[in-house]
Design a protein around this motif. Structure first.
Motif, PDB file in Angstrom:
ATOM      1  N   GLY A  19       0.793  -1.221  -0.203  1.00  0.00           N
ATOM      2  CA  GLY A  19       0.045   0.209   0.136  1.00  0.00           C
ATOM      3  C   GLY A  19       0.806   1.142  -0.036  1.00  0.00           C
ATOM      4  N   GLU A  20       0.076   2.333  -0.096  1.00  0.00           N
ATOM      5  CA  GLU A  20       0.893   3.628   0.023  1.00  0.00           C
ATOM      6  C   GLU A  20       0.787   3.987   1.176  1.00  0.00           C
ATOM      7  N   PHE A  21       2.354   4.202   1.984  1.00  0.00           N
ATOM      8  CA  PHE A  21       2.322   4.548   3.316  1.00  0.00           C
ATOM      9  C   PHE A  21       3.053   5.753   3.402  1.00  0.00           C
ATOM     10  N   HIS A  22       2.733   6.585   4.252  1.00  0.00           N
ATOM     11  CA  HIS A  22       3.628   7.874   4.686  1.00  0.00           C
ATOM     12  C   HIS A  22       5.003   7.302   5.102  1.00  0.00           C
ATOM     13  N   ASP A  23       6.008   7.800   4.683  1.00  0.00           N
ATOM     14  CA  ASP A  23       7.215   7.171   5.069  1.00  0.00           C
ATOM     15  C   ASP A  23       8.163   8.323   5.726  1.00  0.00           C
ATOM     16  N   LEU A  24       8.713   7.956   6.855  1.00  0.00           N
ATOM     17  CA  LEU A  24       9.596   8.905   7.856  1.00  0.00           C
ATOM     18  C   LEU A  24      10.915   8.545   7.563  1.00  0.00           C
ATOM     19  N   ALA A  35      -6.704  11.935   7.422  1.00  0.00           N
ATOM     20  CA  ALA A  35      -6.544  12.023   5.935  1.00  0.00           C
ATOM     21  C   ALA A  35      -6.706  10.737   5.339  1.00  0.00           C
ATOM     22  N   GLU A  36      -7.264   9.787   5.738  1.00  0.00           N
ATOM     23  CA  GLU A  36      -7.576   8.327   5.309  1.00  0.00           C
ATOM     24  C   GLU A  36      -6.447   7.637   4.997  1.00  0.00           C
ATOM     25  N   GLY A  37      -5.334   8.092   5.699  1.00  0.00           N
ATOM     26  CA  GLY A  37      -4.002   7.297   5.217  1.00  0.00           C
ATOM     27  C   GLY A  37      -4.015   5.930   5.719  1.00  0.00           C
ATOM     28  N   LEU A  38      -3.046   5.303   4.948  1.00  0.00           N
ATOM     29  CA  LEU A  38      -2.994   3.629   5.130  1.00  0.00           C
ATOM     30  C   LEU A  38      -2.244   3.303   6.290  1.00  0.00           C
ATOM     31  N   GLY A  39      -1.265   4.032   6.672  1.00  0.00           N
ATOM     32  CA  GLY A  39      -0.110   3.658   7.832  1.00  0.00           C
ATOM     33  C   GLY A  39       1.262   4.498   7.465  1.00  0.00           C
ATOM     34  N   ILE A  40       2.072   4.173   8.220  1.00  0.00           N
ATOM     35  CA  ILE A  40       3.352   4.769   8.261  1.00  0.00           C
ATOM     36  C   ILE A  40       4.251   3.642   8.506  1.00  0.00           C
ATOM     37  N   VAL A  41       5.596   3.775   7.496  1.00  0.00           N
ATOM     38  CA  VAL A  41       6.809   3.140   7.489  1.00  0.00           C
ATOM     39  C   VAL A  41       7.677   4.266   8.208  1.00  0.00           C
ATOM     40  N   TYR A  42       8.687   3.619   8.972  1.00  0.00           N
ATOM     41  CA  TYR A  42       9.538   4.255   9.857  1.00  0.00           C
ATOM     42  C   TYR A  42      10.662   3.659  10.381  1.00  0.00           C
ATOM     43  N   PRO A  43      11.891   4.131  10.180  1.00  0.00           N
ATOM     44  CA  PRO A  43      13.038   3.644  10.878  1.00  0.00           C
ATOM     45  C   PRO A  43      12.863   3.146  12.325  1.00  0.00           C
ATOM     46  N   SER A  44      13.043   1.996  12.703  1.00  0.00           N
ATOM     47  CA  SER A  44      13.303   1.311  14.278  1.00  0.00           C
ATOM     48  C   SER A  44      13.806   2.256  14.977  1.00  0.00           C
ATOM     49  N   VAL A  45      13.270   2.473  16.331  1.00  0.00           N
ATOM     50  CA  VAL A  45      13.891   3.256  17.120  1.00  0.00           C
ATOM     51  C   VAL A  45      14.780   2.379  18.055  1.00  0.00           C
TER      52      VAL A  45
END
Length: 222
Positions: free
Chosen positions: A139-144, A172-182
């Motif tokens: 899916g299209e994820f917001h990318d951090l 905003a009906e976003g699908l989720g977030i991909v992010y670097p592990s903390v």
């Protein structure tokens, strides 16, 4: 801050989510099958997953949950059993499906959060087994991962900024977030906001985490 991170198409097979392998604490206190059924009936009277599936919870509607697929209850539970204080990218009313691209990343995330619990009581002496649930995500994820302006959402000690961002993404009906592990350098995590995106779920290896006086557990196959 009102802007959202850019989106990127993410296609990832075999993401890893580690879930405690005991089916329920009730299974450990019931004396026989009849008692177990009675205890589960009592538990179900206030079970958030069942309430959500009946359309009785405000955080997520029944139309978003999944049914009739393998491990549907495991998927739904991630969204309706939110931590009372929320997690990095969700508040207390609605959960998310958190997963790591790498098994080691999921292990590091789980070990950290469990160690925080033990630190609160000042005792690192426990053994917990976790089942590794694999899932395919697309899916299209917001990318951090290349969005330094959102660095405060990766604060190792605070979820204030990240939960605020998650709320805006949901609105905003976003699908989720991909992010670097903390918790693991070089690792990548996903916070999936829509149950339908968690596909081809299957249970893989069971892992044993043993804390023997140290915040860092010994990990091996169960």
């Amino acid at each position: 801050m009102t802007a959202l991170p850019p989106t990127r198409l993410v296609r990832r097979q075999d993401t890893h989510r580690l879930i405690p392998s005991q089916y329920s604490v009730l299974a450990r206190i019931a004396g026989d099958d009849a008692q177990l059924r009675d205890l589960f009936d009592l538990d179900n009277a206030t079970n958030e997953r069942l309430q959500a599936e009946a359309g009785l919870l405000p955080g997520i509607g029944i139309e978003e949950l999944v049914f009739g697929i393998p491990f549907a209850r495991i998927v739904n539970a991630a969204f309706v059993h939110a931590h009372p204080l929320g997690s990095r990218f969700n508040g207390p009313e609605r959960g998310a499906w958190y997963a790591g691209f790498e098994l080691e990343t999921s292990m590091a995330e789980v070990a950290h959060h469990k160690a925080v619990q033990y630190a609160e009581i000042g005792r690192f002496d426990d053994v917990v087994t976790y089942d590794d649930y694999l899932a395919d995500i697309a899916g299209e994820f917001h990318d951090l991962r290349a969005a330094p302006v959102f660095a405060d959402c990766l604060d190792p000690d605070s979820y204030v900024a990240s939960q605020a961002l998650a709320e805006r993404v949901l609105e905003a009906e976003g699908l989720g977030i991909v992010y670097p592990s903390v918790r693991r350098a070089g690792g990548t995590c996903l916070a999936v906001f829509r149950p339908a995106l968690v596909s081809h779920v299957r249970r893989d290896t069971t892992w044993r985490f043993a804390w023997t006086g140290s915040p860092v557990p010994e990990i091996g196959r169960a």
